[in-house]
Write an enzyme that holds these catalytic residues in place. Sequence first.
Site, PDB file in Angstrom:
ATOM      1  N   HIS A  46       0.837  -1.204   0.000  1.00 16.81           N
ATOM      2  CA  HIS A  46       0.000   0.000   0.000  1.00 16.81           C
ATOM      3  C   HIS A  46       0.871   1.252   0.000  1.00 16.81           C
ATOM      4  O   HIS A  46       1.943   1.289   0.576  1.00 16.81           O
ATOM      5  CB  HIS A  46      -0.952   0.022   1.197  1.00 16.81           C
ATOM      6  CG  HIS A  46      -0.296  -0.242   2.517  1.00 16.81           C
ATOM      7  ND1 HIS A  46       0.070  -1.503   2.930  1.00 16.81           N
ATOM      8  CD2 HIS A  46       0.051   0.597   3.523  1.00 16.81           C
ATOM      9  CE1 HIS A  46       0.628  -1.425   4.129  1.00 16.81           C
ATOM     10  NE2 HIS A  46       0.636  -0.168   4.510  1.00 16.81           N
TER      11      HIS A  46
ATOM     12  N   HIS B 283       0.860   5.173   1.139  1.00 17.81           N
ATOM     13  CA  HIS B 283       0.204   6.198   1.955  1.00 17.81           C
ATOM     14  C   HIS B 283       0.307   7.521   1.193  1.00 17.81           C
ATOM     15  O   HIS B 283       1.412   7.916   0.788  1.00 17.81           O
ATOM     16  CB  HIS B 283       0.916   6.396   3.293  1.00 17.81           C
ATOM     17  CG  HIS B 283       0.934   5.203   4.202  1.00 17.81           C
ATOM     18  ND1 HIS B 283       0.088   5.080   5.278  1.00 17.81           N
ATOM     19  CD2 HIS B 283       1.695   4.080   4.215  1.00 17.81           C
ATOM     20  CE1 HIS B 283       0.340   3.948   5.919  1.00 17.81           C
ATOM     21  NE2 HIS B 283       1.317   3.323   5.295  1.00 17.81           N
TER      22      HIS B 283
HETATM   23  P1  DGP Z   1       1.531   0.318   7.444  1.00 19.42           P
HETATM   24  O1  DGP Z   1       1.922   0.626   8.841  1.00 19.42           O
HETATM   25  O2  DGP Z   1       2.410   1.024   6.406  1.00 19.42           O
HETATM   26  O3  DGP Z   1       1.414  -1.174   7.193  1.00 19.42           O
HETATM   27  O4  DGP Z   1       0.097   0.953   7.246  1.00 19.42           O
HETATM   28  C1  DGP Z   1      -1.091   0.287   7.501  1.00 19.42           C
HETATM   29  C2  DGP Z   1      -2.155   1.336   7.592  1.00 19.42           C
HETATM   30  O5  DGP Z   1      -3.422   0.701   7.421  1.00 19.42           O
HETATM   31  C3  DGP Z   1      -2.232   2.068   8.920  1.00 19.42           C
HETATM   32  O6  DGP Z   1      -1.977   3.452   8.694  1.00 19.42           O
HETATM   33  C4  DGP Z   1      -3.645   1.866   9.424  1.00 19.42           C
HETATM   34  C5  DGP Z   1      -4.373   1.362   8.219  1.00 19.42           C
HETATM   35  N1  DGP Z   1      -5.421   0.383   8.489  1.00 19.42           N
HETATM   36  C6  DGP Z   1      -5.286  -0.765   9.198  1.00 19.42           C
HETATM   37  N2  DGP Z   1      -6.452  -1.433   9.229  1.00 19.42           N
HETATM   38  C7  DGP Z   1      -7.336  -0.700   8.506  1.00 19.42           C
HETATM   39  C8  DGP Z   1      -8.703  -0.863   8.162  1.00 19.42           C
HETATM   40  O7  DGP Z   1      -9.365  -1.845   8.517  1.00 19.42           O
HETATM   41  N3  DGP Z   1      -9.283   0.117   7.414  1.00 19.42           N
HETATM   42  C9  DGP Z   1      -8.575   1.211   6.971  1.00 19.42           C
HETATM   43  N4  DGP Z   1      -9.227   2.103   6.238  1.00 19.42           N
HETATM   44  N5  DGP Z   1      -7.275   1.397   7.279  1.00 19.42           N
HETATM   45  C10 DGP Z   1      -6.669   0.457   8.028  1.00 19.42           C
END
Ligand code: DGP
Length: 113
Positions: A99, A101
């Site tokens: 992903h 950001h």
């Molecule tokens: P990373 O730390 O780079 O793996 O980022 C994961 C991100 O995903 C973190 O910023 C929070 C987000 N995240 C985790 N679970 C969910 C979810 O269920 N829904 C959404 N919209 N974001 C999520």
Amino acid sequence: MAEKTVFKKILDGELPADVVYQDDWCMAFRDINPQAPVHILVIPRKEIPALRDAGEEDRELLGHLLLVANRVARQQRLDDYRVVINCGAEAGQTVWHLHLHVLGGRPMNWPPG
Ligand code: DGP
């Protein structure tokens, strides 16, 4: 079979998300734990656990994800923004589905923590 990641569940419509853009290759939705006024995640539909798992065959997809990050930033009326990919646990990755950001709406510091 390995358990689905939360992002795969979002892709499969099993978990809700605030989707701001999607196409045949990817989806973009708001981060559940925003670190800036605008914090959007761009994810490929293809299940690639981390950037280090991407290969030559993903060249076009990776370029597309960056262009979508740009598109989403413009859609959110951001001129200046930051795109981050955490690769691996030590780099802060917590969800094992590649992903990007897209962060903006406030001044950003460098170096990141
Ligand atoms: P990373 O730390 O780079 O793996 O980022 C994961 C991100 O995903 C973190 O910023 C929070 C987000 N995240 C985790 N679970 C969910 C979810 O269920 N829904 C959404 N919209 N974001 C999520």
